[in-house]
Design a protein around this motif. Sequence first.
Motif, mmCIF file in Angstrom:
data_model
loop_
_atom_site.group_PDB
_atom_site.id
_atom_site.type_symbol
_atom_site.label_atom_id
_atom_site.label_comp_id
_atom_site.label_asym_id
_atom_site.label_seq_id
_atom_site.Cartn_x
_atom_site.Cartn_y
_atom_site.Cartn_z
ATOM 1 N N ARG A 1 -25.242 29.271 0.982
ATOM 2 C CA ARG A 1 -24.655 29.520 -0.332
ATOM 3 C C ARG A 1 -23.340 28.745 -0.471
ATOM 4 O O ARG A 1 -23.019 28.218 -1.522
ATOM 5 N N HIS A 2 -22.592 28.679 0.626
ATOM 6 C CA HIS A 2 -21.289 28.014 0.630
ATOM 7 C C HIS A 2 -21.320 26.805 1.562
ATOM 8 O O HIS A 2 -22.128 26.754 2.493
ATOM 9 N N ALA B 1 -29.246 24.364 -9.360
ATOM 10 C CA ALA B 1 -27.993 24.908 -9.904
ATOM 11 C C ALA B 1 -27.811 24.551 -11.373
ATOM 12 O O ALA B 1 -26.865 25.013 -12.002
ATOM 13 N N ASN C 1 -15.961 21.920 -13.800
ATOM 14 C CA ASN C 1 -16.185 23.209 -13.151
ATOM 15 C C ASN C 1 -16.512 22.946 -11.676
ATOM 16 O O ASN C 1 -17.560 23.306 -11.156
ATOM 17 N N ASP D 1 -15.369 29.613 -2.204
ATOM 18 C CA ASP D 1 -15.974 30.504 -3.204
ATOM 19 C C ASP D 1 -15.254 30.398 -4.553
ATOM 20 O O ASP D 1 -15.228 31.337 -5.335
ATOM 21 N N THR D 2 -14.668 29.242 -4.824
ATOM 22 C CA THR D 2 -13.938 29.062 -6.084
ATOM 23 C C THR D 2 -14.859 28.605 -7.209
ATOM 24 O O THR D 2 -14.798 29.127 -8.322
ATOM 25 N N ARG E 1 -18.475 28.202 -8.708
ATOM 26 C CA ARG E 1 -19.832 28.705 -8.579
ATOM 27 C C ARG E 1 -20.782 27.830 -9.386
ATOM 28 O O ARG E 1 -20.493 27.473 -10.526
ATOM 29 N N HIS E 2 -21.908 27.480 -8.790
ATOM 30 C CA HIS E 2 -22.933 26.676 -9.459
ATOM 31 C C HIS E 2 -24.263 27.402 -9.321
ATOM 32 O O HIS E 2 -24.984 27.202 -8.336
ATOM 33 N N GLU F 1 -26.679 30.004 -8.129
ATOM 34 C CA GLU F 1 -26.637 30.876 -6.954
ATOM 35 C C GLU F 1 -25.792 30.275 -5.825
ATOM 36 O O GLU F 1 -25.600 30.920 -4.795
ATOM 37 N N TYR G 1 -22.438 27.577 -4.398
ATOM 38 C CA TYR G 1 -21.072 27.129 -4.680
ATOM 39 C C TYR G 1 -20.928 25.676 -4.221
ATOM 40 O O TYR G 1 -21.566 25.245 -3.257
ATOM 41 N N ASP G 2 -20.068 24.940 -4.925
ATOM 42 C CA ASP G 2 -19.699 23.582 -4.485
ATOM 43 C C ASP G 2 -20.908 22.669 -4.269
ATOM 44 O O ASP G 2 -20.957 21.902 -3.303
#
Length: 705
Positions: free
Chosen positions: A233-234, A336, A348, A363-364, A366-367, A369, A371-372
């Motif tokens: 996820r990250h 995403a 974004n 975690d800043t 979000r795309h 489900e 991130y980044d």
Amino acid sequence: MSSALLPRTPSLSGDDIAAKREEIRAYFHATFDRYEQLFEVLTSAAAYYEKPIPLRHPLIFYFGHTATFFVNKLLLAGLLQARIEPRFESMFAVGVDEMSWDDLDAANYDWPSVDAVRAYRRQVRAAVDGVIATMPLSLPIEWDASVWVILMGIEHERIHLETSSVLIRQHALKHVRPHPAWEPWRESGAAPLNGLVDIPAGEVSLGKIDSSYGWDNEYGSHSAPVPAFQAGRHLVSNQEFLEFVQAGGYADEAWWDAEGRAWKGYAQAAHPTFWIAADDGWRLRLMLEEVPMPWNWPVEVNCLEASAFCAWKAAQTGLPVRLPSEDEWVRLYEHADLAEVSDASPANANLHLDHAASPCPVDTFRHGELYDVVGNVWQWTQTPIYPFDGFRVHPLYDDFTTPTFDGRHNLFKGGSWISSGNESRKSARYAFRRHFFQHAGFRYVVGEPVVSNETPVHSSHYETDKLLSEYAEFHYGGTHFDVENFPKALADLAIRIMGKRPARTALDLGCAAGRSSFELARHFERVTGIDFSARFIGLGVQMAEQGRLRYTFAEEGELVSYHERSLADLGLAQTRGKVAFFQGDACNLKPNFTGYDLILAANLIDRLYSPAKFLDSVHERLNPGGLLLIATPCTWLEEHTPRAEWVGGFKRDGENFTTLDGLKARLGAHFRLVEGPLDVPFVLRETKRKFQHTLSEVTVWERLG
Ligand SMILES: [Fe+2]
């Protein structure tokens, strides 16, 4: 951060030509400004001249380089008529990233002062601005249009904005200072727990179709089915990577492949390169300062470290953890439902310098489900860069991509906080050697091994580019219609006329694939081969390094045949160590190329943008009594040489003025014609059934004492 957004790469289409011209002008100046602003962080002149890392030039080179790039490409395109500062332009032309074999001996560089380079940049800025104001412009912009060269120069500077920021991050702290335009993100804390997201199977189609500037490697097409997989996820955070460090991951050879072990041994790496082990715990080097470790920021590592982490993680979890392929990254992007950075509002994503001059917590942004998926730091893939079907080299930057099609440069995707312009686009394809550090980290995926759908590594072992193959064959291949091999015939002729003259060094100018250089080395102690095209030299370098060359050539239609040529088969095995190849401009050679007993200029002068520059100064590079052999098919073409620069081939005062007349006029003051003119034929094979048969006019000149 400043509130104005750094301009986005312009759309190639539109219907208002004046507005487009103004948009490109603004894009140019904003980029030139931002690049110069980066160098404001350096504290002293010494910061420009001390190398941040041994394998790269010092920063003064990069300060000048992006300006020189504009001049070189505009000259090549015929949009500038003269060099602005020839001495700088020979020093600032070739970066270490582009040409690994370029010599890095500091003794060869007498770097100018920072003020002089600043003044030079001002001159180049004015010249480029002038070109933008007057160049022909029509919409949509095509890749062979004049304005493409301007966009190429700007996007090239955007790349160096990023790579120079990495070098500055590798510089000693005393050389840098904080700067309001380069403020890092200030929040950090504990990292979120990473998890896996299901990515369903799907089909991807790669190959640039959007309407903005692209590098050659983005064009063509590639489609493939991608089986279902899971993705982190990250991005992997510093905290998640710490587990690997604490588990002894750097010391345990089991997690590293052979290349990783070799690098680790050489670099003595025990943790990520920007981590600092301090008495009070881990710290992190940012571009301009050191900070307590921001555990929830993405870890920054090279591809070898990322792969080792995945191998370790796979063993810990029993899952097939690995780096994603390029195709899988495209699936993440589409899953995403992302879009390109908008013109009017901040991204974004931690991208395009819209937010801060550093990474930020994972975690800043979000795309869907994930991130980044774009931004923060680049994401390594397991895919070595390869050409899409239909790949074509851009003629004005023929060595941008092709040297990286070697199986040793892996793609990374998504861009970093400082990636802007073309770099920030979905279609961008940048690749670096796997041990290189950039602002890059990774996201792991869980999935079955990817069968190499895209990159048969052996493909790079055969030269398949049509032009290069033709030249490889022209130099090292068979003869046709009983016409002797041309580079060999010229070398034989030169050696015969040399007779008993001193034969220490020879210069093969316009050496192309290098056959004459090896032939001359039968007679001379040392031979230097120089060509404007780094790709042609690549053939000679490969011959010198490996003693053999492999290439395909066209038989008919799509049918090709495979060929291997070796120096040994040509009776040249013993010449290998006597030849050195360099990239250079015959109209603006570095001063150290001098003191030769022979200069061979084969089929060169009618390809130069200013043959007079070469002819008027070539005597300075020859020893008295030395020979100059010029061979020319006299095919004067505006696309290579502006009409005003032709040596001959026109009426003068109502009478025919030939190339030979022009040579006599140009060379007469310093040379005596000792042989010729002779017709020396050559045959260039295009396919099994199509050949070009040409007569080159050869003259040999002796330099007066
Ligand atoms: Fe460059």
